[in-house]
Design a protein around this motif. Sequence first.
Motif, PDB file in Angstrom:
ATOM      1  N   LEU A 253       0.834  -1.207   0.000  1.00 49.24           N
ATOM      2  CA  LEU A 253       0.000   0.000   0.000  1.00 49.24           C
ATOM      3  C   LEU A 253       0.867   1.256   0.000  1.00 49.24           C
ATOM      4  O   LEU A 253       0.463   2.311  -0.484  1.00 49.24           O
ATOM      5  N   GLN A 254       2.092   1.145   0.553  1.00 52.38           N
ATOM      6  CA  GLN A 254       2.986   2.292   0.618  1.00 52.38           C
ATOM      7  C   GLN A 254       3.360   2.783  -0.773  1.00 52.38           C
ATOM      8  O   GLN A 254       3.513   3.965  -0.986  1.00 52.38           O
ATOM      9  N   SER A 255       3.575   1.850  -1.712  1.00 56.46           N
ATOM     10  CA  SER A 255       4.105   2.286  -3.004  1.00 56.46           C
ATOM     11  C   SER A 255       3.166   1.963  -4.153  1.00 56.46           C
ATOM     12  O   SER A 255       3.139   2.658  -5.146  1.00 56.46           O
ATOM     13  N   ASP A 256       2.394   0.900  -4.003  1.00 56.35           N
ATOM     14  CA  ASP A 256       1.629   0.422  -5.141  1.00 56.35           C
ATOM     15  C   ASP A 256       0.227  -0.002  -4.679  1.00 56.35           C
ATOM     16  O   ASP A 256      -0.013  -1.172  -4.408  1.00 56.35           O
ATOM     17  N   PRO A 257      -0.675   0.981  -4.550  1.00 56.19           N
ATOM     18  CA  PRO A 257      -2.006   0.670  -4.025  1.00 56.19           C
ATOM     19  C   PRO A 257      -2.729  -0.411  -4.826  1.00 56.19           C
ATOM     20  O   PRO A 257      -3.467  -1.202  -4.256  1.00 56.19           O
ATOM     21  N   GLU A 258      -2.471  -0.464  -6.139  1.00 50.01           N
ATOM     22  CA  GLU A 258      -3.141  -1.479  -6.955  1.00 50.01           C
ATOM     23  C   GLU A 258      -2.746  -2.879  -6.509  1.00 50.01           C
ATOM     24  O   GLU A 258      -3.582  -3.773  -6.407  1.00 50.01           O
ATOM     25  N   ALA A 259      -1.452  -3.052  -6.244  1.00 48.81           N
ATOM     26  CA  ALA A 259      -0.977  -4.357  -5.785  1.00 48.81           C
ATOM     27  C   ALA A 259      -1.604  -4.690  -4.435  1.00 48.81           C
ATOM     28  O   ALA A 259      -1.993  -5.833  -4.190  1.00 48.81           O
ATOM     29  N   ALA A 260      -1.727  -3.664  -3.589  1.00 47.50           N
ATOM     30  CA  ALA A 260      -2.311  -3.890  -2.270  1.00 47.50           C
ATOM     31  C   ALA A 260      -3.761  -4.343  -2.391  1.00 47.50           C
ATOM     32  O   ALA A 260      -4.204  -5.241  -1.674  1.00 47.50           O
ATOM     33  N   ILE A 261      -4.491  -3.725  -3.325  1.00 46.42           N
ATOM     34  CA  ILE A 261      -5.892  -4.110  -3.520  1.00 46.42           C
ATOM     35  C   ILE A 261      -5.968  -5.547  -4.010  1.00 46.42           C
ATOM     36  O   ILE A 261      -6.770  -6.351  -3.526  1.00 46.42           O
ATOM     37  N   ALA A 262      -5.095  -5.882  -4.965  1.00 43.76           N
ATOM     38  CA  ALA A 262      -5.096  -7.246  -5.496  1.00 43.76           C
ATOM     39  C   ALA A 262      -4.809  -8.254  -4.391  1.00 43.76           C
ATOM     40  O   ALA A 262      -5.478  -9.283  -4.276  1.00 43.76           O
TER      41      ALA A 262
ATOM     42  N   GLY B  84       5.420   6.523   8.792  1.00 41.43           N
ATOM     43  CA  GLY B  84       6.218   6.330   7.599  1.00 41.43           C
ATOM     44  C   GLY B  84       5.723   7.299   6.528  1.00 41.43           C
ATOM     45  O   GLY B  84       4.514   7.461   6.343  1.00 41.43           O
ATOM     46  N   SER B  85       6.648   7.986   5.843  1.00 41.26           N
ATOM     47  CA  SER B  85       6.241   9.005   4.871  1.00 41.26           C
ATOM     48  C   SER B  85       5.293   8.442   3.815  1.00 41.26           C
ATOM     49  O   SER B  85       4.391   9.137   3.356  1.00 41.26           O
ATOM     50  N   ASP B  86       5.513   7.177   3.445  1.00 38.17           N
ATOM     51  CA  ASP B  86       4.687   6.591   2.396  1.00 38.17           C
ATOM     52  C   ASP B  86       3.260   6.386   2.833  1.00 38.17           C
ATOM     53  O   ASP B  86       2.317   6.645   2.091  1.00 38.17           O
ATOM     54  N   PHE B 101       2.237  18.745   5.071  1.00 38.67           N
ATOM     55  CA  PHE B 101       2.888  17.446   4.955  1.00 38.67           C
ATOM     56  C   PHE B 101       4.394  17.663   4.932  1.00 38.67           C
ATOM     57  O   PHE B 101       4.907  18.383   4.085  1.00 38.67           O
ATOM     58  N   ALA B 102       5.091  17.077   5.899  1.00 44.53           N
ATOM     59  CA  ALA B 102       6.554  17.130   5.927  1.00 44.53           C
ATOM     60  C   ALA B 102       7.042  15.711   5.736  1.00 44.53           C
ATOM     61  O   ALA B 102       6.825  14.851   6.591  1.00 44.53           O
ATOM     62  N   SER B 103       7.683  15.477   4.583  1.00 42.80           N
ATOM     63  CA  SER B 103       8.020  14.115   4.209  1.00 42.80           C
ATOM     64  C   SER B 103       9.523  13.886   4.322  1.00 42.80           C
ATOM     65  O   SER B 103      10.309  14.824   4.318  1.00 42.80           O
ATOM     66  N   ALA B 104       9.914  12.609   4.406  1.00 45.33           N
ATOM     67  CA  ALA B 104      11.337  12.300   4.551  1.00 45.33           C
ATOM     68  C   ALA B 104      12.004  12.030   3.212  1.00 45.33           C
ATOM     69  O   ALA B 104      13.166  11.661   3.185  1.00 45.33           O
ATOM     70  N   SER B 105      11.272  12.191   2.118  1.00 40.93           N
ATOM     71  CA  SER B 105      11.915  12.008   0.822  1.00 40.93           C
ATOM     72  C   SER B 105      11.126  12.705  -0.276  1.00 40.93           C
ATOM     73  O   SER B 105       9.896  12.784  -0.205  1.00 40.93           O
ATOM     74  N   PRO B 106      11.852  13.210  -1.293  1.00 43.96           N
ATOM     75  CA  PRO B 106      11.149  13.843  -2.410  1.00 43.96           C
ATOM     76  C   PRO B 106      10.208  12.858  -3.107  1.00 43.96           C
ATOM     77  O   PRO B 106       9.165  13.258  -3.628  1.00 43.96           O
ATOM     78  N   ASP B 159      12.077  -1.119   5.412  1.00 42.69           N
ATOM     79  CA  ASP B 159      11.619  -1.665   4.143  1.00 42.69           C
ATOM     80  C   ASP B 159      11.991  -0.689   3.031  1.00 42.69           C
ATOM     81  O   ASP B 159      11.973   0.527   3.230  1.00 42.69           O
ATOM     82  N   LYS B 160      12.322  -1.234   1.850  1.00 40.52           N
ATOM     83  CA  LYS B 160      12.812  -0.339   0.790  1.00 40.52           C
ATOM     84  C   LYS B 160      11.735   0.597   0.270  1.00 40.52           C
ATOM     85  O   LYS B 160      12.025   1.557  -0.438  1.00 40.52           O
ATOM     86  N   GLU B 161      10.479   0.371   0.673  1.00 33.29           N
ATOM     87  CA  GLU B 161       9.406   1.286   0.269  1.00 33.29           C
ATOM     88  C   GLU B 161       9.416   2.580   1.079  1.00 33.29           C
ATOM     89  O   GLU B 161       8.866   3.575   0.656  1.00 33.29           O
ATOM     90  N   VAL B 162      10.004   2.544   2.285  1.00 24.67           N
ATOM     91  CA  VAL B 162      10.043   3.769   3.082  1.00 24.67           C
ATOM     92  C   VAL B 162      11.415   4.440   2.904  1.00 24.67           C
ATOM     93  O   VAL B 162      12.409   3.771   2.651  1.00 24.67           O
ATOM     94  N   PRO B 163      11.476   5.775   3.028  1.00 21.11           N
ATOM     95  CA  PRO B 163      12.700   6.509   2.686  1.00 21.11           C
ATOM     96  C   PRO B 163      13.975   5.986   3.348  1.00 21.11           C
ATOM     97  O   PRO B 163      14.996   5.843   2.678  1.00 21.11           O
ATOM     98  N   CYS B 164      13.918   5.652   4.646  1.00 20.21           N
ATOM     99  CA  CYS B 164      15.158   5.225   5.288  1.00 20.21           C
ATOM    100  C   CYS B 164      15.659   3.918   4.675  1.00 20.21           C
ATOM    101  O   CYS B 164      16.871   3.696   4.580  1.00 20.21           O
ATOM    102  N   GLY B 165      14.738   3.070   4.228  1.00 20.92           N
ATOM    103  CA  GLY B 165      15.136   1.824   3.588  1.00 20.92           C
ATOM    104  C   GLY B 165      15.703   2.070   2.209  1.00 20.92           C
ATOM    105  O   GLY B 165      16.708   1.471   1.818  1.00 20.92           O
ATOM    106  N   ALA B 166      15.065   2.980   1.474  1.00 18.79           N
ATOM    107  CA  ALA B 166      15.551   3.313   0.138  1.00 18.79           C
ATOM    108  C   ALA B 166      16.949   3.907   0.231  1.00 18.79           C
ATOM    109  O   ALA B 166      17.842   3.563  -0.557  1.00 18.79           O
ATOM    110  N   ALA B 167      17.165   4.763   1.232  1.00 22.61           N
ATOM    111  CA  ALA B 167      18.482   5.379   1.406  1.00 22.61           C
ATOM    112  C   ALA B 167      19.526   4.327   1.759  1.00 22.61           C
ATOM    113  O   ALA B 167      20.649   4.353   1.258  1.00 22.61           O
TER     114      ALA B 167
END
Lengths: 286, 270
Positions: A253-262, B84-86, B101-106, B159-167
């Motif tokens: 859900l963090q990056s790809d809401p479509e995948a989360a829905i699936a 988590g910013s995401d 909104f103050a986020s940890a990554s562009p 997790d690589k989906e959140v900024p600290c993981g991506a960094a």
Amino acid sequence: MIPNDKADAATETLRGGTRRRRVRSGGGRGVPLPLLLPALLGLAFLIVPLIALLVRTPWHNLPEQLTSAEVWQALKLSLFCATLATAVSMVIGVPLAWLLARVEFPGRGLIRALVTLPLVLPPVVGGVALLMAFGRNGIIGQWLDSWFGITLPFTTTGVVIAEAFVAMPFLVISVEGTLRAADPRYEEAAMTLGASKFTAFRRVTLPLIAPGIAAGAVLAWARALGEFGATITFAGNFPGRTQTMPLAVYLALQSDPEAAIALSLVLLAVSIAVLAGLRDRWMTAG
Amino acid sequence: MTRTARRSRRTLQVTGAGAAALLALSACSSGDASSNKSDPSASDKISGEVTVFAAASLKESFTTLGKQFEKEHPGTKVTFSFGGSDSLAASITGGAPADVFASASPKTMKIVTDAGDASGTPATFVRNELEIATLPGNPDKIGSLKDLTGSGLKVVLCDKEVPCGAAAQKALAASKLKLTPVSYEQDVKAALTKVELKEADAAVVYKTDVHAAGDKVEGVEFPESADAINDYPMALLKDAQNTEAAKAFMALVQSAEGQKVLTEAGFRKP
């Protein structure tokens, strides 16, 4: 009292509703409006989110979403862990329910309240509590580590433990309720005919309460399958080892809401299939 | 029979009470919204509630700044939602009521701007770099990012989906290291907690988090962190209920005063 009512109600619901309790209404005909409106509102409240999930499902690329290796990995792990957690709950939960229902001992009410505590405890708190007990520095975990070199957090075993912790109370209260409703005279009769207490439990009580155990097991399994908070807190998140479906849904859900829905759709379908399947095969027999 | 009747009456009463509570709740929230909007005269006098969605790593410094803001502008209240910013970005695009909104990554900010939910261009207000958090006293003698790849160490990453993981992945890739953690945590605080509870031996987190944890963890700087410096953008949101107060809060964050609080917490100036 309340846990019993809850367990009975849960068992009844899974059996397909209470047919025998349908009372002929003496007064006015039809359903009174003050009841009907909130009832319909309640129904809509529960159904609409599920419909919304279906409406927003990316049907066009659903096949690709669902055939990815990560989805299968997470689904397999979820089914495996939920089933194992249910099995563990049955092995230690049914005797516990028997103890609570059949043996008089001081503080029984308190013990029963403690058993049902994980039902109301926020799962994340449960996860922290598990870390305090079975973590590497937990009051039991530190001995497991130094004596046997076993650490439970971040392992698949940890997922099973977290799921069993939150799911077992469902089984215990369900089985205990059934046991209380079952007539103890059958067991007494068996014992007068020479059966030991354990034999009576095994040969008489157990078959008698089988529908209650089945209902409790289904509830526990469903709870375990959807477990999120205790799992991510106690067992962490690593694909293939501790990343169950709910964790995968949350992170997708963090990056790809479509995948989360699936993914949510898969979880929903599995839950419905299992509940429907078991209801037909086991529940109506009771 | 009488027992059943009594019970069902009680159930009805409970239902009634529940419905009343729901009504009261909705009345309450709509009242708030109207009081915020129907106040055009208060252009120089700031009041009301500001809701700020901020990255988990901003928790300590923003909480301090929030209290400062409330002191400077009596009658205001700053409410934070840290996470988590995401997931915060997902809530905002999903319609969660927030002013800033103050986020940890562009990248996470882009989710919000792409959805057209931000008003104006986001501005970078601080930068953060990674640090290794180890157990107090660093018993495993961790001195570099490479030491984390050694076997037998339990390392957690975001997790690589959140900024600290991506960094962290960026830093690992830049130094051509392969690290298999025991867990990919859902946000930076969760990763840090695993070390604080001594369940993990080390975590790759932000410098600010190590700072905030005090002596519960020990920080180890590593040169590769220079390859993965995170910009923190902040933006006013389109659906902001209280634009004036939100702008004032953002000004405080960017002021010398605000930057002092942030750099004391371990952040770098943009």
